[in-house]
Design an enzyme around this catalytic site. Sequence first.
Site, PDB file in Angstrom:
ATOM      1  N   HIS A 229      -7.540   8.993  -2.048  1.00 39.78           N
ATOM      2  CA  HIS A 229      -7.104   8.894  -0.782  1.00 39.78           C
ATOM      3  C   HIS A 229      -7.789   9.844   0.632  1.00 39.78           C
ATOM      4  CE1 HIS A 229      -2.937   9.269   1.462  1.00 39.78           C
ATOM      5  NE2 HIS A 229      -3.715   8.949   2.391  1.00 39.78           N
TER       6      HIS A 229
ATOM      7  N   ASP B 222       0.783  -1.474   0.330  1.00 45.53           N
ATOM      8  CA  ASP B 222       0.574   0.253  -0.558  1.00 45.53           C
ATOM      9  C   ASP B 222       0.913   0.756  -0.230  1.00 45.53           C
ATOM     10  OD1 ASP B 222      -3.117   0.761   0.923  1.00 45.53           O
ATOM     11  OD2 ASP B 222      -1.665   2.299   2.544  1.00 45.53           O
TER      12      ASP B 222
ATOM     13  N   GLN C 145     -10.805   2.468   3.448  1.00 44.42           N
ATOM     14  CA  GLN C 145      -9.643   2.048   4.032  1.00 44.42           C
ATOM     15  C   GLN C 145      -9.425   3.314   5.063  1.00 44.42           C
ATOM     16  OE1 GLN C 145      -4.647   3.107   3.823  1.00 44.42           O
ATOM     17  NE2 GLN C 145      -5.019   1.564   2.178  1.00 44.42           N
TER      18      GLN C 145
ATOM     19  N   TYR D 261       2.386   9.811  -0.187  1.00 47.07           N
ATOM     20  CA  TYR D 261       3.932   9.144   0.724  1.00 47.07           C
ATOM     21  C   TYR D 261       5.242  10.238  -0.147  1.00 47.07           C
ATOM     22  CZ  TYR D 261       0.140   6.732   2.919  1.00 47.07           C
ATOM     23  OH  TYR D 261      -0.842   6.325   3.072  1.00 47.07           O
TER      24      TYR D 261
END
EC number: 1.1.1.263
Length: 320
Positions: A102, A35, A194, A40
């Site tokens: 996200h 993931d 998530q 990031y």
Amino acid sequence: MGDIPAVGLSSWKASPGKVTEAVKEAIDAGYRHFDCAYFYHNEREVGAGIRCKIKEGAVRREDLFIATKLWCTCHKKSLVETACRKSLKALKLNYLDLYLIHWPMGFKPPHPEWIMSCSELSFCLSHPRVQDLPLDESNMVIPSDTDFLDTWEAMEDLVITGLVKNIGVSNFNHEQLERLLNKPGLRFKPLTNQIECHPYLTQKNLISFCQSRDVSVTAYRPLGGSCEGVDLIDNPVIKRIAKEHGKSPAQILIRFQIQRNVIVIPGSITPSHIKENIQVFDFELTQHDMDNILSLNRNLRLAMFPITKNHKDYPFHIEY
């Protein structure tokens, strides 16, 4: 849990320069689920580790489940494919197994140079947070006028074109997820939501809601976090259960999620921890263990994202 491997390796907050080796170590340890996210800024390192192991013959691409995420500055429909292709280029992959929105919140779109360039050597990587987190004079994020339902239509197009196999969401509350599931003309349901989940934030209601709608749940930050003074590894209840099973506290925290039918993505760059975190399929927690862990709930959220709290789609103004 569908086709998503039950345990994956998260690259969130992984130290730059160490991610590639962590991915290689993880593949050797048996991980097949990775993931990552544009935000990031380590997709390139993740991809390098994957390519190395494929080249060695240790694993095939089709054996892996690779997930990454659409960042908030690219919620405009015309930017979704561009963002996806940038992630694919960084990872050096032809397709993604899972692409997630996200956050439900759209931000001011990025600099035109970002949009025009499909190179990771663009302005946005020289000044990543300038582009990723556009702030006003009060240091609050500048929203876009986008609606995540429109963003979802562009995500669905990625499945049609074959760039991604599955799409999902992250950090959506139950009202936002319900709105998406009830969208007229919905072509693809989200595969997963998530969310932050650990014994101090058990997310019982949101997990129940998602699973009742046939949407799997993936838990990020399953070990909590020591930087905020919330160290579940040292919690006496967790330590006692770990001792009883001859396992580490981290293994107990990961197994806890698996027994809730929740996919779990711990992050680590330490070889011993990477190996330990996937060695969770040779024991079971008792119902008494599960109840004791659930009783630790404090509704304590670590990933609050406070600079976005004024956004119309901020997800944490309601209980779940």
